[in-house]
Scaffold this motif. Structure first.
Motif, PDB file in Angstrom:
ATOM      1  N   GLY A  95       0.770  -1.235   0.000  1.00 18.15           N
ATOM      2  CA  GLY A  95       0.000   0.000   0.000  1.00 18.15           C
ATOM      3  C   GLY A  95       0.803   1.288   0.000  1.00 18.15           C
ATOM      4  O   GLY A  95       0.235   2.362   0.177  1.00 18.15           O
ATOM      5  N   SER A  96       2.113   1.202  -0.187  1.00 22.41           N
ATOM      6  CA  SER A  96       2.918   2.435  -0.294  1.00 22.41           C
ATOM      7  C   SER A  96       4.198   2.111  -1.048  1.00 22.41           C
ATOM      8  O   SER A  96       4.603   0.944  -1.146  1.00 22.41           O
ATOM      9  CB  SER A  96       3.262   2.986   1.095  1.00 22.41           C
ATOM     10  N   ASN A 147       2.175  -1.021  -6.163  1.00 16.84           N
ATOM     11  CA  ASN A 147       1.504  -0.167  -5.181  1.00 16.84           C
ATOM     12  C   ASN A 147       0.018  -0.133  -5.548  1.00 16.84           C
ATOM     13  O   ASN A 147      -0.380   0.527  -6.516  1.00 16.84           O
ATOM     14  CB  ASN A 147       2.114   1.234  -5.204  1.00 16.84           C
ATOM     15  N   TYR A 148      -0.795  -0.859  -4.780  1.00 14.68           N
ATOM     16  CA  TYR A 148      -2.202  -1.020  -5.192  1.00 14.68           C
ATOM     17  C   TYR A 148      -2.986   0.280  -5.061  1.00 14.68           C
ATOM     18  O   TYR A 148      -4.100   0.384  -5.572  1.00 14.68           O
ATOM     19  CB  TYR A 148      -2.886  -2.150  -4.413  1.00 14.68           C
ATOM     20  N   LYS A 149      -2.407   1.263  -4.380  1.00 12.29           N
ATOM     21  CA  LYS A 149      -3.114   2.544  -4.253  1.00 12.29           C
ATOM     22  C   LYS A 149      -2.936   3.423  -5.494  1.00 12.29           C
ATOM     23  O   LYS A 149      -3.729   4.320  -5.734  1.00 12.29           O
ATOM     24  CB  LYS A 149      -2.641   3.288  -3.007  1.00 12.29           C
TER      25      LYS A 149
END
Lengths: 333, 333
Positions: free
Chosen positions: A178-179, A196-198
């Motif tokens: 996530g980062s 980075n899935y975000k």
């Protein structure tokens, strides 16, 4: 070694936030046949502990209701019929509850000898993670050398172990995290590709990384909206191992790819497994994972450590989700 | 035996209803290395044939576009390197398309010797069904003696074979079917429990029949709304083999039971499998299923037979869904 009359353990005043956790004095438990009593040096903190604290994780009827699923320490008493371990021996263990304590009971089948290069804290961080990854990614999903695996939550305790385990098995590893910092950590651990899935679409990134063939195995703790997307990421004969549902249990998807690509979707959680199944998994960890630890190919990373009376802070840190690797309670130096 | 210059085969004038089917004269194909040419006595009619006629079933690029996935007949020509079979030998075979014809090419790996007690029509009804059931219910879902299996569509060609195969394996069989007559037929074949899904709730009936434990294996050709209900029917460590999606591909369900009961959901269709995988399945059928046929424990039931020029009636009969067992085309007496 004389046994204590009482032990200190984290108990709960009902279910809820970290304010329900308290440190109590309890009678010292006696190991039954096939069990040992461990003086705990350190205990691992895991997501099921949070769920149990919140009253959302059903505790098996035969389990110790005290939190804590894994410990490292010293054997100080043996039940009858225990021949393979000795008093004074350093071990780590998956326990059936009761790990957040100065002393804990473990079934012999779920003991691991203390892995030589590891600290007590690292050893305490091993059993739940190693057995979960071994059962789901290796035994059930049967990840093989040369195959691609997609590991969600790559920087978590499970994820970071899974990266090293998969690489040691000769697989090619894609993770989501996530980062950018978490992605960099996963790459340091050996992941071939970190998403980075975000900021990135993991379906498109997996297709790109695998030249369109997709991955052979998915290790997922998200479920929910990830299920349909995971199926899109998978190669023919792919195996999808689901170990948690942090994104929700409700699933909307098409089974067309399941049929056409001969996919398998498999779920499990460790805790409700019968004792003999846990013993089989621990035996596999002893045989296949401990040698990798001895060679330095797998090395549990401790992100944060808290003494037993700061268990609330340990839970708060895990829930914040900013950790890289594992969080442990240090019980005795 | 001198080879014909031409053969008769069912071809399609586009995709659509049975009116697109026509009988044509085509050049006689020549068997390549590892193939034989079969003079067809009878050909099985299967649901994928209907889907293909409607233009809804993707035909693999290397497949014969002529309908028909299984035949029985006589080998009349051998490709190079074919040592295990002889000209004049009676066989049945899974074919890579082209079964609705007087002559068909088969890969040696997908040949079965003609099972002794069976008629040509019965033999033609065997390969697709036996290989589908063997691969999904036995090899992938690993149905074991003493276990419960839930077979949907129990009176279909697949279903009726699966009932006899499961009973021969020592399993306990629950079926669903769409009429009391179909249920009675399934019980005659050996099913322990038959549920009329139009008048009964199969989830409740399965719970009742298994004293609440549920079934170990599900063989399903429905998908759609059945997925969530099938998961509710399953015992811990249950395996769900999906072989078709007659109820639709879109699935809404909870994965909570998948996780908690360690369920596996596995899909497959036979046609896109690589040739070597089909050969493995055929070898398993030769080893484990043909002896059961020889003993009379499995006996394909022919519901209706039509000559090749009445192929439209054969399709109409299958689409009507009132059949018990298999529908075949009789090509040569």
């Amino acid at each position: 070694m004389s046994l204590p009359k009482t032990i200190r353990a984290v108990t709960q005043n009902g279910a809820g936030g970290t304010e329900v956790l308290e440190l109590s004095t309890l009678p010292c438990p006696t190991p039954q046949a096939g069990q040992v009593l461990i003086e705990v040096a350190a205990a691992g903190v895991n997501r099921p502990d949070i769920a149990q604290r919140l009253g959302k994780y059903p505790v098996p009827a035969d389990a110790n209701p005290v939190l804590g699923l894994e410990v490292a320490g010293t054997i100080i008493a043996l039940g009858s019929d225990v021949d393979d371990y000795k008093i004074g021996q350093q071990v780590c263990a998956l326990v059936h509850g009761g790990g957040y304590a100065t002393h804990a009971i473990a079934d012999v089948g779920c003991l691991l000898p203390h892995p030589v290069p590891l600290s007590s804290e690292q050893a305490a961080a091993l059993p739940e993670v190693a057995m979960t990854v071994e059962f789901n990614m290796m035994m059930r999903a049967n990840l093989a050398a040369g195959e691609w695996v997609l590991i969600h939550g790559g920087s978590s305790g499970i994820g970071s172990h899974a990266i090293e385990r998969a690489k040691a098995a000769g697989a090619k590893v894609i993770v989501t995290a996530g980062s950018d910092e978490k992605c960099a950590y996963c790459l340091e651990l050996g992941a071939d590709v970190a998403i980075n899935y975000k900021t990135q679409d993991f379906v498109a990134e997996v297709a790109s990384a695998t030249n369109g063939t997709g991955v052979d195995v998915v290790l997922d703790m998200v479920a929910g909206s990830y299920v349909a997307r995971n199926l899109e990421c998978m190669n023919a004969d792919g195996r999808y191992a689901l170990i948690s549902m942090q994104g929700g249990k409700d699933v909307q998807t098409s089974f067309e790819l399941v049929l056409r690509r001969r996919l398998s979707i498999m779920g499990s959680t460790m805790r409700p497994l019968p004792a003999h199944r846990k013993a089989e998994i621990a035996a596999k960890v002893r045989k296949d994972v401990l040698p990798l630890i001895a060679k330095g190919l797998i090395s549990p990373h401790i992100f944060a450590r808290f003494p037993l009376d700061q268990v609330a802070e340990a839970h708060t840190t895990l829930e914040a989700g900013k950790h890289l690797g594992k969080i442990v309670l240090t019980v005795k130096d």
